[in-house]
Design a protein around this motif. Structure first.
Motif, PDB file in Angstrom:
ATOM      1  N   GLY A  90       0.493  -1.684 -21.509  1.00  0.00           N
ATOM      2  CA  GLY A  90       0.928  -0.304 -21.700  1.00  0.00           C
ATOM      3  C   GLY A  90      -0.173   0.707 -21.470  1.00  0.00           C
ATOM      4  N   ARG A  91      -1.428   0.289 -21.619  1.00  0.00           N
ATOM      5  CA  ARG A  91      -2.539   1.214 -21.422  1.00  0.00           C
ATOM      6  C   ARG A  91      -3.137   1.125 -20.016  1.00  0.00           C
ATOM      7  N   LEU A  92      -2.617   0.213 -19.209  1.00  0.00           N
ATOM      8  CA  LEU A  92      -3.182   0.042 -17.875  1.00  0.00           C
ATOM      9  C   LEU A  92      -2.857   1.216 -16.965  1.00  0.00           C
ATOM     10  N   LEU A  93      -1.572   1.546 -16.835  1.00  0.00           N
ATOM     11  CA  LEU A  93      -1.173   2.581 -15.886  1.00  0.00           C
ATOM     12  C   LEU A  93      -1.799   3.935 -16.185  1.00  0.00           C
ATOM     13  N   PRO A  94      -1.827   4.393 -17.443  1.00  0.00           N
ATOM     14  CA  PRO A  94      -2.530   5.666 -17.693  1.00  0.00           C
ATOM     15  C   PRO A  94      -3.985   5.636 -17.235  1.00  0.00           C
ATOM     16  N   ALA A  95      -4.670   4.521 -17.480  1.00  0.00           N
ATOM     17  CA  ALA A  95      -6.069   4.415 -17.052  1.00  0.00           C
ATOM     18  C   ALA A  95      -6.183   4.470 -15.531  1.00  0.00           C
ATOM     19  N   LEU A  96      -5.298   3.753 -14.847  1.00  0.00           N
ATOM     20  CA  LEU A  96      -5.351   3.746 -13.384  1.00  0.00           C
ATOM     21  C   LEU A  96      -5.035   5.118 -12.806  1.00  0.00           C
ATOM     22  N   TYR A  97      -4.046   5.797 -13.381  1.00  0.00           N
ATOM     23  CA  TYR A  97      -3.704   7.127 -12.872  1.00  0.00           C
ATOM     24  C   TYR A  97      -4.836   8.130 -13.110  1.00  0.00           C
TER      25      TYR A  97
ATOM     26  N   VAL B   1      -3.987   8.850  -4.697  1.00  0.00           N
ATOM     27  CA  VAL B   1      -3.739   8.448  -6.086  1.00  0.00           C
ATOM     28  C   VAL B   1      -2.958   7.143  -6.131  1.00  0.00           C
ATOM     29  N   PHE B   2      -1.893   7.062  -5.359  1.00  0.00           N
ATOM     30  CA  PHE B   2      -1.060   5.863  -5.399  1.00  0.00           C
ATOM     31  C   PHE B   2      -1.739   4.665  -4.746  1.00  0.00           C
ATOM     32  N   ALA B   3      -2.658   4.908  -3.824  1.00  0.00           N
ATOM     33  CA  ALA B   3      -3.450   3.793  -3.288  1.00  0.00           C
ATOM     34  C   ALA B   3      -4.252   3.145  -4.409  1.00  0.00           C
ATOM     35  N   GLY B   4      -4.919   3.975  -5.203  1.00  0.00           N
ATOM     36  CA  GLY B   4      -5.706   3.433  -6.306  1.00  0.00           C
ATOM     37  C   GLY B   4      -4.852   2.698  -7.323  1.00  0.00           C
TER      38      GLY B   4
ATOM     39  N   LEU C 289     -10.734   2.016  -7.654  1.00  0.00           N
ATOM     40  CA  LEU C 289     -11.785   2.860  -7.084  1.00  0.00           C
ATOM     41  C   LEU C 289     -12.179   2.422  -5.680  1.00  0.00           C
ATOM     42  N   VAL C 290     -12.304   1.116  -5.471  1.00  0.00           N
ATOM     43  CA  VAL C 290     -12.711   0.652  -4.144  1.00  0.00           C
ATOM     44  C   VAL C 290     -11.605   0.892  -3.121  1.00  0.00           C
ATOM     45  N   ALA C 291     -10.337   0.935  -3.576  1.00  0.00           N
ATOM     46  CA  ALA C 291      -9.240   1.221  -2.659  1.00  0.00           C
ATOM     47  C   ALA C 291      -9.241   2.677  -2.207  1.00  0.00           C
ATOM     48  N   ILE C 292      -9.780   3.546  -3.038  1.00  0.00           N
ATOM     49  CA  ILE C 292      -9.835   4.975  -2.698  1.00  0.00           C
ATOM     50  C   ILE C 292     -11.141   5.336  -2.023  1.00  0.00           C
ATOM     51  N   TRP C 293     -12.228   4.783  -2.522  1.00  0.00           N
ATOM     52  CA  TRP C 293     -13.561   5.199  -2.082  1.00  0.00           C
ATOM     53  C   TRP C 293     -14.153   4.151  -1.150  1.00  0.00           C
ATOM     54  N   ASN C 294     -13.816   4.226   0.117  1.00  0.00           N
ATOM     55  CA  ASN C 294     -14.334   3.253   1.085  1.00  0.00           C
ATOM     56  C   ASN C 294     -14.388   3.883   2.474  1.00  0.00           C
ATOM     57  N   PRO C 295     -15.096   3.259   3.414  1.00  0.00           N
ATOM     58  CA  PRO C 295     -15.219   3.830   4.762  1.00  0.00           C
ATOM     59  C   PRO C 295     -13.901   3.991   5.491  1.00  0.00           C
ATOM     60  N   TYR C 296     -12.946   3.115   5.239  1.00  0.00           N
ATOM     61  CA  TYR C 296     -11.655   3.237   5.916  1.00  0.00           C
ATOM     62  C   TYR C 296     -11.001   4.569   5.581  1.00  0.00           C
TER      63      TYR C 296
ATOM     64  N   GLY D 282       0.955   5.031   4.399  1.00  0.00           N
ATOM     65  CA  GLY D 282       1.253   3.619   4.600  1.00  0.00           C
ATOM     66  C   GLY D 282       0.231   2.725   3.939  1.00  0.00           C
ATOM     67  N   TYR D 283      -1.020   3.104   4.048  1.00  0.00           N
ATOM     68  CA  TYR D 283      -2.104   2.358   3.389  1.00  0.00           C
ATOM     69  C   TYR D 283      -1.885   2.321   1.883  1.00  0.00           C
ATOM     70  N   ALA D 284      -1.490   3.452   1.314  1.00  0.00           N
ATOM     71  CA  ALA D 284      -1.292   3.538  -0.138  1.00  0.00           C
ATOM     72  C   ALA D 284      -0.156   2.650  -0.607  1.00  0.00           C
ATOM     73  N   ALA D 285       0.826   2.418   0.248  1.00  0.00           N
ATOM     74  CA  ALA D 285       2.002   1.651  -0.157  1.00  0.00           C
ATOM     75  C   ALA D 285       1.752   0.143  -0.173  1.00  0.00           C
ATOM     76  N   LEU D 286       0.679  -0.338   0.446  1.00  0.00           N
ATOM     77  CA  LEU D 286       0.505  -1.777   0.634  1.00  0.00           C
ATOM     78  C   LEU D 286       0.417  -2.532  -0.686  1.00  0.00           C
ATOM     79  N   GLY D 287      -0.394  -2.036  -1.625  1.00  0.00           N
ATOM     80  CA  GLY D 287      -0.516  -2.718  -2.912  1.00  0.00           C
ATOM     81  C   GLY D 287       0.801  -2.756  -3.661  1.00  0.00           C
ATOM     82  N   TRP D 288       1.549  -1.664  -3.619  1.00  0.00           N
ATOM     83  CA  TRP D 288       2.851  -1.592  -4.273  1.00  0.00           C
ATOM     84  C   TRP D 288       3.846  -2.558  -3.633  1.00  0.00           C
ATOM     85  N   ILE D 289       3.812  -2.667  -2.301  1.00  0.00           N
ATOM     86  CA  ILE D 289       4.720  -3.571  -1.599  1.00  0.00           C
ATOM     87  C   ILE D 289       4.452  -5.017  -1.973  1.00  0.00           C
TER      88      ILE D 289
END
Length: 571
Positions: A4-11, A93-96, A120-127, A142-149
């Motif tokens: 229950g505390r994961l999603l607030p932290a990630l957002y 945001v949704f990528a992270g 953080l690494v999903a948001i902050w990277n050279p790509y 599209g990149y942001a949707a990959l983890g969710w998919i």
């Protein structure tokens, strides 16, 4: 299930990281200051209109569908500049959050610190940095949707109900905002279905949903008159570019290597790129070792993601030389639609799920020896700190602009039923005084009439894409002086002049209807009717509307599935 505390932290973490990157653009969300993107491939305008061009049935291949259609529909209600900045912000945001959720689910012992590190690494990277600088805001969706998919598809194994199928379909549609994003989503869906089978019937339904999500660009590619193959020279022009001290292998593993040297953060153009890559690979290697030692107890999806990342990395490297490059050139030149493959670095996005899991694994390993806070801080320092110039619009390079008043005046004059708009100069790459850098011409997205774009593309002096036959004919007439009669015969009803050198016959014989500091607009009388037929237009519109329905149904499915999952968790 998730804590229950994961999603607030990630957002919270993802919002902070996205705000640090997109800071120069955020005032636009509140209507403060300039509010439009106009750099390289990123173009936003106050209003985009549904035309043959935005539906992908003009003279050019449908590279920006259903992106342009979506922006056209939403910008009829909300300012288009706000729409694009909001989508880009949400994408980061949704990528992270997406990759953080994936890591939390699949890496035992990583906990919230591991999930946060993965986010953080999903948001902050050279790509992300290089795609931002190239203006590929919609690809980042599209990149942001990959983890969710990956998570949504694997959920079908447990309970393949209607809500979860709708959620997956919505995610596939979101990824399909661009054709490349759709391909990336299809590959990740295959990784799940092969690596962690969900059953024959659910698997077939999932594949069917992906096929349906591709309809906007598949249908328009079939009915459009545009060529669907590309020149072999595009492979070398758009291929992976090795960064200093890294070579092809190091560049691929670093998630960098975009073809355009001008779309690279300053820190990636010097020896520092090698040090930054070493730091990130140290973290990834630590995580891989940790996961390998526990491979027998891990979810099969971890092995599938790891194997797919290895295969993609090898293919990306092989595509830079020898037989691999030759095969890619042959494919792009002879297989319709294979031009999507020429910008090979785009597919480095497929490495990110594996990187996210490895980073979470590194945190899990470190937590066995040091407190969680220290483990997270150390990993973040090694992964994020080496790319400091991603902050604040990639060192201030990504910033909004304001269009001069001439653009609004021209947009108000040109209707949707009096011929197409030709551009002068005829190429569509511009360097506007108010933009401060190279960009595409915004006319095609700002005007209600179809705009004739040449589609010609030259990289380092070599022609990669030739202009369409219609655009070449219009350009020939304009270069010969701009006879209004000949332009009208080609369906041209307007000519938008964006420099000081108006073609002589056009200036003498056509009617000047707007004369401003930045733009001049000429009216050409009696243009012949030219454009897509009613049947083609109906097919393209139907495909786009179906895609939009999938997107909306996905939101409903996500809400229903989330409520059900929370109820089961609370019991």
């Amino acid at each position: 299930m998730f804590s229950g505390r994961l999603l607030p932290a990630l957002y919270v973490v993802s919002v902070v990281a996205a705000a640090a990157i997109l800071g120069p653009l955020l005032p636009a969300l509140l209507g403060i200051g300039p509010g439009y993107l106009l750099f390289r491939d990123a173009v936003s305008t106050p209003r985009t209109h549904v035309t043959d061009t935005t539906l992908g049935i003009g003279d050019l291949p449908p590279r920006a569908v259903p992106q342009d259609f979506f922006v056209a529909m939403v910008s009829s209600v909300v300012d288009g500049g706000v729409v694009v900045v909001a989508i880009l912000s949400a994408a980061l945001v949704f990528a992270g959050v997406g990759f953080g959720r994936l890591a939390f689910r699949l890496v035992p012992g990583a906990g919230r610190p591991g999930a946060v590190a993965a986010a953080l690494v999903a948001i902050w990277n050279p790509y992300v940095a290089e795609r931002l600088l190239q203006g590929h805001w919609s690809l980042l969706v599209g990149y942001a949707a990959l983890g969710w998919i990956l998570v949504a598809a694997s959920d079908l194994r447990e309970r393949p109900d209607a809500a979860r199928f709708l959620r997956l379909g919505g995610l596939l549609a979101a990824a399909g905002l661009t054709p490349t994003g759709s391909v990336l989503a299809g590959i990740e869906l295959a990784v799940v279905l092969i690596g962690r089978p969900v059953g024959l019937r659910p698997g077939l339904v999932a594949v069917g949903l992906w096929v349906l999500s591709t309809l906007p660009w598949v249908v328009t590619a079939v009915i459009s008159d545009a060529t669907t193959t590309s020149a072999a020279a595009g492979v070398e022009a758009f291929g992976l570019r090795s960064e200093p001290g890294l070579g092809p292998v190091g560049t691929v593993l670093s998630l960098g290597g975009i073809w355009n040297v001008d779309a690279v953060p300053a820190s990636r153009t010097i020896w520092w790129a090698a040090i930054a890559t070493f730091c990130s690979l140290l973290v990834v290697a630590t995580g891989v070792v940790h996961l390998w030692q526990r491979r027998r107890t891990l979810d099969p999806l971890v092995r599938a993601i790891g194997a797919s990342a290895v295969v993609v990395a090898i293919l990306l490297v092989l595509g830079t030389f020898g037989p691999g490059q030759w095969l890619l050139e042959f494919t792009i030149e002879h297989v319709p639609g294979a031009g999507l493959l020429r910008d090979t670095q785009k597919f480095s996005a497929l490495l990110v799920p594996g990187v996210a899991l490895a980073v979470a694994g590194a945190v899990a390993a470190a937590r066995r020896r040091v407190p969680s806070g220290f483990a997270l801080a150390a990993i973040v320092l090694l992964v994020v700190a080496p790319l400091p110039d991603l902050a604040w619009g990639v060192g201030g390079s990504v910033r909004p602009v304001a269009y001069p008043d001439d653009w609004a005046a021209v947009a108000a004059v040109v209707p949707d039923d009096r011929g197409s708009v030709a551009l002068w100069p005829t190429d569509t790459v511009r360097h506007y005084r108010f933009a401060g850098g190279v960009s595409l011409d915004p006319a095609a997205r700002m005007l209600r009439a179809p705009v004739i774009e040449s589609g010609a593309l030259t990289v380092d002096g070599e022609v990669v894409d030739a202009p369409s036959a219609h655009a070449a004919a219009v350009a020939s007439v304009l270069e010969a002086g701009g006879s209004p009669a000949e332009l009208a015969a080609l369906g041209v009803g307007w000519v938008l002049v964006e420099d000081d050198s108006t073609p002589e016959r056009l200036a003498a014989e056509a009617r000047l209807v707007h004369d401003g500091d930045d733009l001049r607009l000429y009216r050409v009388d009696d243009p012949v009717e030219r454009g897509a037929g009613a049947a083609d237009r109906a097919l393209a519109l139907a495909a786009h509307l179906w895609w939009a329905m999938m997107l909306l149904a996905g939101v409903v499915g996500a809400v229903v599935a989330s409520v059900r999952e929370r109820r089961r968790t609370s019991r």
